[in-house]
Design a protein around this motif. Structure first.
Motif, PDB file in Angstrom:
ATOM      1  N   PRO A  74       0.809  -1.233   0.000  1.00 30.76           N
ATOM      2  CA  PRO A  74       0.000   0.000   0.000  1.00 30.76           C
ATOM      3  C   PRO A  74       0.835   1.273   0.000  1.00 30.76           C
ATOM      4  O   PRO A  74       0.423   2.295  -0.558  1.00 30.76           O
ATOM      5  CB  PRO A  74      -0.826  -0.116   1.281  1.00 30.76           C
ATOM      6  CG  PRO A  74      -0.820  -1.571   1.626  1.00 30.76           C
ATOM      7  CD  PRO A  74       0.486  -2.085   1.158  1.00 30.76           C
ATOM      8  N   ASP A  75       2.011   1.233   0.643  1.00 32.88           N
ATOM      9  CA  ASP A  75       2.884   2.406   0.692  1.00 32.88           C
ATOM     10  C   ASP A  75       4.093   2.253  -0.224  1.00 32.88           C
ATOM     11  O   ASP A  75       5.090   2.973  -0.081  1.00 32.88           O
ATOM     12  CB  ASP A  75       3.358   2.654   2.135  1.00 32.88           C
ATOM     13  CG  ASP A  75       2.206   3.058   3.036  1.00 32.88           C
ATOM     14  OD1 ASP A  75       1.271   3.712   2.547  1.00 32.88           O
ATOM     15  OD2 ASP A  75       2.222   2.694   4.224  1.00 32.88           O
ATOM     16  N   GLY A  76       4.021   1.305  -1.128  1.00 23.28           N
ATOM     17  CA  GLY A  76       5.121   1.117  -2.063  1.00 23.28           C
ATOM     18  C   GLY A  76       6.225   0.239  -1.503  1.00 23.28           C
ATOM     19  O   GLY A  76       6.319  -0.001  -0.303  1.00 23.28           O
ATOM     20  N   LYS A  77       7.082  -0.199  -2.405  1.00 22.42           N
ATOM     21  CA  LYS A  77       8.148  -1.129  -2.030  1.00 22.42           C
ATOM     22  C   LYS A  77       9.505  -0.432  -1.874  1.00 22.42           C
ATOM     23  O   LYS A  77      10.367  -0.901  -1.148  1.00 22.42           O
ATOM     24  CB  LYS A  77       8.231  -2.220  -3.102  1.00 22.42           C
ATOM     25  CG  LYS A  77       9.171  -3.358  -2.780  1.00 22.42           C
ATOM     26  CD  LYS A  77       9.040  -4.448  -3.828  1.00 22.42           C
ATOM     27  CE  LYS A  77       9.979  -5.578  -3.493  1.00 22.42           C
ATOM     28  NZ  LYS A  77      11.387  -5.178  -3.583  1.00 22.42           N
ATOM     29  N   SER A  78       9.667   0.699  -2.561  1.00 23.04           N
ATOM     30  CA  SER A  78      10.980   1.348  -2.589  1.00 23.04           C
ATOM     31  C   SER A  78      10.983   2.639  -1.789  1.00 23.04           C
ATOM     32  O   SER A  78      10.071   3.468  -1.912  1.00 23.04           O
ATOM     33  CB  SER A  78      11.389   1.649  -4.038  1.00 23.04           C
ATOM     34  OG  SER A  78      11.507   0.451  -4.777  1.00 23.04           O
ATOM     35  N   MET A  79      12.022   2.825  -1.013  1.00 24.15           N
ATOM     36  CA  MET A  79      12.171   4.041  -0.213  1.00 24.15           C
ATOM     37  C   MET A  79      12.275   5.275  -1.102  1.00 24.15           C
ATOM     38  O   MET A  79      11.796   6.350  -0.754  1.00 24.15           O
ATOM     39  CB  MET A  79      13.420   3.924   0.670  1.00 24.15           C
ATOM     40  CG  MET A  79      13.354   2.811   1.713  1.00 24.15           C
ATOM     41  SD  MET A  79      12.111   3.124   2.993  1.00 24.15           S
ATOM     42  CE  MET A  79      12.812   4.562   3.777  1.00 24.15           C
ATOM     43  N   GLU A  80      12.866   5.123  -2.298  1.00 27.73           N
ATOM     44  CA  GLU A  80      13.110   6.279  -3.161  1.00 27.73           C
ATOM     45  C   GLU A  80      11.806   6.910  -3.670  1.00 27.73           C
ATOM     46  O   GLU A  80      11.784   8.075  -4.062  1.00 27.73           O
ATOM     47  CB  GLU A  80      13.974   5.866  -4.351  1.00 27.73           C
ATOM     48  CG  GLU A  80      13.316   4.847  -5.254  1.00 27.73           C
ATOM     49  CD  GLU A  80      14.261   4.293  -6.308  1.00 27.73           C
ATOM     50  OE1 GLU A  80      13.748   3.881  -7.354  1.00 27.73           O
ATOM     51  OE2 GLU A  80      15.482   4.271  -6.070  1.00 27.73           O
ATOM     52  N   ASP A  81      10.698   6.148  -3.662  1.00 28.74           N
ATOM     53  CA  ASP A  81       9.420   6.685  -4.129  1.00 28.74           C
ATOM     54  C   ASP A  81       8.646   7.400  -3.026  1.00 28.74           C
ATOM     55  O   ASP A  81       7.592   8.000  -3.285  1.00 28.74           O
ATOM     56  CB  ASP A  81       8.559   5.554  -4.711  1.00 28.74           C
ATOM     57  CG  ASP A  81       9.148   4.998  -5.985  1.00 28.74           C
ATOM     58  OD1 ASP A  81       9.779   5.767  -6.730  1.00 28.74           O
ATOM     59  OD2 ASP A  81       8.998   3.788  -6.234  1.00 28.74           O
ATOM     60  N   ASN A  82       9.118   7.306  -1.787  1.00 28.44           N
ATOM     61  CA  ASN A  82       8.537   8.053  -0.664  1.00 28.44           C
ATOM     62  C   ASN A  82       7.028   7.830  -0.531  1.00 28.44           C
ATOM     63  O   ASN A  82       6.265   8.775  -0.324  1.00 28.44           O
ATOM     64  CB  ASN A  82       8.856   9.547  -0.805  1.00 28.44           C
ATOM     65  CG  ASN A  82       8.654  10.294   0.506  1.00 28.44           C
ATOM     66  OD1 ASN A  82       8.782   9.710   1.588  1.00 28.44           O
ATOM     67  ND2 ASN A  82       8.349  11.573   0.415  1.00 28.44           N
ATOM     68  N   ALA A  83       6.599   6.585  -0.707  1.00 30.56           N
ATOM     69  CA  ALA A  83       5.195   6.178  -0.531  1.00 30.56           C
ATOM     70  C   ALA A  83       4.245   6.837  -1.519  1.00 30.56           C
ATOM     71  O   ALA A  83       3.044   6.920  -1.270  1.00 30.56           O
ATOM     72  CB  ALA A  83       4.724   6.443   0.899  1.00 30.56           C
TER      73      ALA A  83
END
Length: 408
Positions: A74-83
């Motif tokens: 739900p909040d994405g998998k990658s830190m770089e996309d910032n949720a």
């Protein structure tokens, strides 16, 4: 002085003779074994803010002999996309090496307009062929599947629910020899013939008294179907009076179902037998019939009952079904029950059921196996965060870095 003919001329002559060499042929066929899995997420908003890299997982499903699952972030998998995005992946969760597969992922438009979001490999030519999943935990999917703000204002989200369909096609191969023409035979109707014999009671030569009710049957049919009845009717320790045999510890509807199977070779209508229209009553009948099948060594009936009980696994009956599976050595049914109970959303409710108390008293050793299944589910739930340095099939590693794929 004579001449010697070259060897090639004699070879040519033999090829042109009236007996050509035999020709053989074979065909290698490649096809996909396809299975679809529907995955609904109810209460989408309750999972927002759970954290980047954390996910919701579907139940596992089997395709081509391998287990698969869908992972939704739900909040994405990658830190770089910032949720900013939601992510979704399809993972190989059982052991496997170099599993070749195609995928299709559909997010349903719930407005009725039919504008579904579809990513498919089945209807287009892949330049590099099917995807190869190297080992357990390999994934295919999208880190930036949908911008979260757009998704939450779209027709894909309705009543706080998202609906997905995933199709996995595992590539299988087989080599075929030459085809032989044949005539298709009609299916066997021997079950119908014997079933009509039971219904007519013609030539019946044995009666069974069960719970005050009399059932007429035929000794040879019963003996042919069940080695237990064969010994009882024709063995050296056979009953003194084989014209009427009293059967203990079994209810009349269950014995009627037993006879139905021995003549018709299929399961009767469970709800018709018990005179009720409820899933619980059908499950209860299947449980009693499984025990009777084991008692009279009717292995096919036992397996049919296992399959029926697997289809009807529910919170209020799974504990008693698990106890039954343990007592009668039904290993596939037992595994299905353990897996169902061990799911986090089921465990607490099952433990509060009356059947769980019976399970603890009758089969305490099964509780140890249940703990092992709970541990496996826990491992499954952290699988995505424990992949180490693996490279995902979208071309990124666990940290979201692009990785150049090797070609073999």
């Amino acid at each position: 002085m004579g001449t010697i003919k070259p060897f090639r001329e004699s070879s040519k002559a033999s090829l042109n003779s009236s007996h050509p060499p035999p020709v053989t042929s074979s065909t290698a066929r490649f096809e996909t074994v396809n299975v679809s899995h529907d995955f609904k997420i109810n209460g989408y908003s309750l999972n927002k803010g759970m954290g980047i890299g954390k996910y919701i997982t579907s139940d596992t499903f089997v395709v081509g002999g391998y287990e698969w699952a869908i992972y939704f972030y739900p909040d994405g998998k990658s830190m770089e996309d910032n949720a900013a995005y939601v992510s979704i992946f399809i993972a190989l969760v059982s052991d496997g090496a170099d599993v070749r597969a195609l995928f299709e992922l559909t997010l349903f438009d719930q407005s009725g307009k039919g504008n579904h979001k579809v990513h498919s490999h089945f209807e287009r030519r892949l330049e590099s062929g099917p995807y190869t999943l190297k080992y357990r935990g390999s994934m295919w999917g999208y880190k930036r599947y949908f911008k979260r703000t757009v998704l939450e204002s779209s027709d894909y989200l309705k009543d706080d629910c998202l609906s997905f369909k995933c199709v996995v096609g595992v590539v299988k191969s087989q080599t075929e020899g030459p085809k032989i023409y044949s005539i298709t035979a009609p299916p066997s109707d021997i079950g119908q013939q014997f079933g009509k014999l039971l219904e007519s009671r013609k030539c019946a030569d044995v009666n069974f008294e069960v719970d005050g009710e009399i059932f007429a049957a035929h000794k040879l049919v019963i003996a042919a179907r069940s080695p237990v009845f064969r010994a009882q009717l024709f063995g050296p320790l056979k009953d003194k009076d084989t014209r009427c045999i009293k059967v203990e510890d079994i209810e009349a509807p269950v014995f009627k179902a037993l006879l139905h199977f021995m003549y018709w070779d299929n399961l009767p209508d469970m709800l018709e037998l018990v005179g009720a229209n409820s899933r619980w009553a059908s499950t209860l009948m299947a449980q009693h019939l499984l025990a009777a099948a084991d008692r009279y060594a009717l292995d096919r009936l036992k397996l049919l009952c296992e399959a029926k009980l697997c289809e009807d696994i529910a919170i209020n009956t799974v504990a008693t079904t698990l106890a039954l599976a343990e007592q009668h050595h039904c290993f596939q049914l037992k595994a299905a029950c353990l897996r169902f109970i061990a799911m986090p959303e089921n465990l607490k409710a099952v433990m509060q059921s009356d059947g769980f108390d019976y399970l603890k008293e009758s089969c305490p050793a099964v509780l140890t196996e249940l703990l092992q299944y709970v541990a496996r589910v826990t491992e499954h739930n952290v699988l995505a965060s424990g992949f180490g340095n693996m490279t995902f099939l979208d071309g990124s590693d666990l940290n979201g870095r692009r990785v150049k794929q090797r070609l073999y």
